[in-house]
Write an enzyme that holds these catalytic residues in place. Sequence first.
Site, PDB file in Angstrom:
ATOM      1  N   GLU B 140      -6.575  16.250  35.809  1.00 50.54           N
ATOM      2  CA  GLU B 140      -6.142  17.590  35.418  1.00 50.54           C
ATOM      3  C   GLU B 140      -7.313  18.572  35.479  1.00 50.54           C
ATOM      4  O   GLU B 140      -8.409  18.265  35.005  1.00 50.54           O
ATOM      5  CB  GLU B 140      -5.591  17.541  33.987  1.00 50.54           C
ATOM      6  CG  GLU B 140      -5.002  18.858  33.515  1.00 50.54           C
ATOM      7  CD  GLU B 140      -4.568  18.803  32.050  1.00 50.54           C
ATOM      8  OE1 GLU B 140      -5.089  17.955  31.306  1.00 50.54           O
ATOM      9  OE2 GLU B 140      -3.710  19.620  31.671  1.00 50.54           O
ATOM     10  N   LYS B 215       2.754  22.646  34.565  1.00 52.92           N
ATOM     11  CA  LYS B 215       2.828  21.818  33.354  1.00 52.92           C
ATOM     12  C   LYS B 215       3.959  22.269  32.428  1.00 52.92           C
ATOM     13  O   LYS B 215       4.016  23.425  32.015  1.00 52.92           O
ATOM     14  CB  LYS B 215       1.463  21.917  32.645  1.00 52.92           C
ATOM     15  CG  LYS B 215       1.271  21.031  31.422  1.00 52.92           C
ATOM     16  CD  LYS B 215      -0.217  21.065  31.031  1.00 52.92           C
ATOM     17  CE  LYS B 215      -0.543  20.279  29.793  1.00 52.92           C
ATOM     18  NZ  LYS B 215      -2.011  20.178  29.583  1.00 52.92           N
ATOM     19  N   CYS B 252      -0.565  15.828  31.978  1.00 46.79           N
ATOM     20  CA  CYS B 252      -1.217  15.577  30.674  1.00 46.79           C
ATOM     21  C   CYS B 252      -0.251  15.431  29.508  1.00 46.79           C
ATOM     22  O   CYS B 252       0.430  14.424  29.395  1.00 46.79           O
ATOM     23  CB  CYS B 252      -2.263  16.653  30.412  1.00 46.79           C
ATOM     24  SG  CYS B 252      -3.457  16.152  29.118  1.00 46.79           S
TER      25      CYS B 252
END
Lengths: 411, 411
Positions: B140, B215, B252
Amino acid sequence: MEKRQNGEAKKKEEEPKDSICGYDSLHLLLKDNLNPQHFQEVSRLLTGLNCGKAIETIALPESATALSVKHGFDLQAFSFSADKELLREPRVVRVGLIQNSIALPTTAHFADQKKAIFEKLKPIIEAAGSSGVNILCLQEAWMMPFAFCTREKRWCEFAEPVDGESTRFLQSFALKYNMVIISSILERDINHGEVIWNTSVVIGNHGNIIGKHRKNHIPRVGDFNESTYYMEGNTGHPVFETVYGKIAINICYGRHHPLNWLAFGLNGAEIVFNPSATVGELSEPMWPIEARNAAIANSYFVASINRVGTETFPNAFTSGDGKPAHADFGHFYGSSYVSAPDASCTPSLSRYRDGLLVTDMDLNLCRQLKDKWGFRMTSRYELYADTLARYVKPEFEPQVITDPLLHRKAS
Amino acid sequence: MEKRQNGEAKKKEEEPKDSICGYDSLHLLLKDNLNPQHFQEVSRLLTGLNCGKAIETIALPESATALSVKHGFDLQAFSFSADKELLREPRVVRVGLIQNSIALPTTAHFADQKKAIFEKLKPIIEAAGSSGVNILCLQEAWMMPFAFCTREKRWCEFAEPVDGESTRFLQSFALKYNMVIISSILERDINHGEVIWNTSVVIGNHGNIIGKHRKNHIPRVGDFNESTYYMEGNTGHPVFETVYGKIAINICYGRHHPLNWLAFGLNGAEIVFNPSATVGELSEPMWPIEARNAAIANSYFVASINRVGTETFPNAFTSGDGKPAHADFGHFYGSSYVSAPDASCTPSLSRYRDGLLVTDMDLNLCRQLKDKWGFRMTSRYELYADTLARYVKPEFEPQVITDPLLHRKAS
């Protein structure tokens, strides 16, 4: 080495062929073979122990340990901790999990088999009661062998109504010890054509029946021919509000379904019990994963129970990926344990022996983890309600972005 | 002892204070300190290895191992196996994961910091390319320090458009090595008011940009002040159909959300990459759990990457549960690994060093596991579509069955 509260001397003689290197549980294998510093670090990585709040062993009364020694069952006890809050008192609940093998060969008279299981469980339940357990949970279909591998319908005779003899057997202990007891049985629904269900009965601490839940997801895998016997449950995702907290039951194969775990959480569960019956060859590497993931993702405690031993049936059967006909289901590997919402977990009970796991947990930890990690708040359920509503339509089209150069040769 | 393909001699000198007992990874700690029989059994229980199909190490070309020795990065390579099918050819894909620390202090000029990361990554990407990696994924926000702990907005200068310099840097390697590359960057959306996103760019094997994903779930926990910088993604759950298979990216914190994993599965993903940046004190016991659970529950492969090292920032900051002001984020613990749908997983890369993990996987395994376990088929999505639709309404009432004797005293 920590104090083992049980008759360890019995270990060797009871080890089945499945034990390839003479150990009782993963926890003890690591503890007995790594130096203390390595063991501590491995525990931190694997079980969240010593990471933040450490889990601690707790002492049980002599009456309980004496029963474990006399009857040779594993007895372990741990305590999770939580932060002290300023505006709420701690809500510490003592949970007991019982795992056991059957008591007589599956060829014995059904009435004798059931009665022998009752007799075998009595001292373990007494040990739970005298240990001050508040909520006790038994394994899936504890009152019978897990005969669904056979596809023979005669095992349906074991089924009982929700208020049948197995419930009555446990009601007396619930009343005696002021315990809530979760009892998973094969249910005969006498008010709906005598159909069969896989059901958990929740018995209140006054010996009353609070309600029932029926298994939501039914396996068709390996020798787990349960779909021959009963259908997917019709009771939704009930949470039972007891004097000791809000509890729910995710029965066995339902642990593979994250949405099942989720729905109990949405309804407010603080402890979800997972009474199971599962064998080593099929599921053992999943066992330490799924329950812990559910506890983390849903900010509640998960209590996992698996039965113990190898059950052999009179007639050989086939299923399970072309294996030759066989008469047993494989080894039920026990290993019952509890997972906390902070990603920690207790060591597991024995892979081989009957056992009672006692665990203290402060239910305040659930909301503390919700506040810390914010999973519920950041979950965007609207998005997924829409996704699922679209997905279940036959004309659903997945969101796929195809490389426009997919069929061009590499340069 | 298995062959370590990298410069092990470098290990000792690079160990940070965080290492309490001198080990490089959990796998090696167990392998080096247990006898072979115990190690094998622990591996079976923990990682599904030797349970059914065993995972095997694979040999990489000398050019790759030479790069790892010269530049001191961890290099490990494994192969999952799948059953041979009669009607489909195997679809073996070689996946590469890169974990790395930053290259210059965070006080250096931003342009220099980014350039130094490019230079540091070159030999690792070359090693992947010369190893025949088909799909490569970086961690990331690989092109910058993970500065979101600071809440200082000046780090936004690192943001780039999807076709910016970091993408161009990788496009050349994609073309050179016929690789798909997943590149997670801080994105500046120049067409929508120059807002910031946390975005993965998917670069095709011809060097073309196939698309992007933003995300979906943004943390507000500890020092993870990412919600100060960017909002929840607006790209849904895209699956990218590449020449090597259908892939998706769960960035994540999205790994804590089972519904996020689910939606990529519903859209057909065969490999889901989880480029992450997470620290030991907060999440390490969750790291071996959530990705494996997702792989099991959704019958796909999961490739998990975490950055490495401790990043110190010029100005001290506060957040994270009342800790005193501090200037670093804690230790990013690496430990990148791959999970398979059959519940097995690879060992993890080093907790301390840069690394490249190469893994061969036959994508046929995904459907084989769907057929074996039937999770998708038994999932009852209609039920959950309804549950979620009801839940998101403010007037939702949870399904609670209250013990009618709740307030009666125990007898």
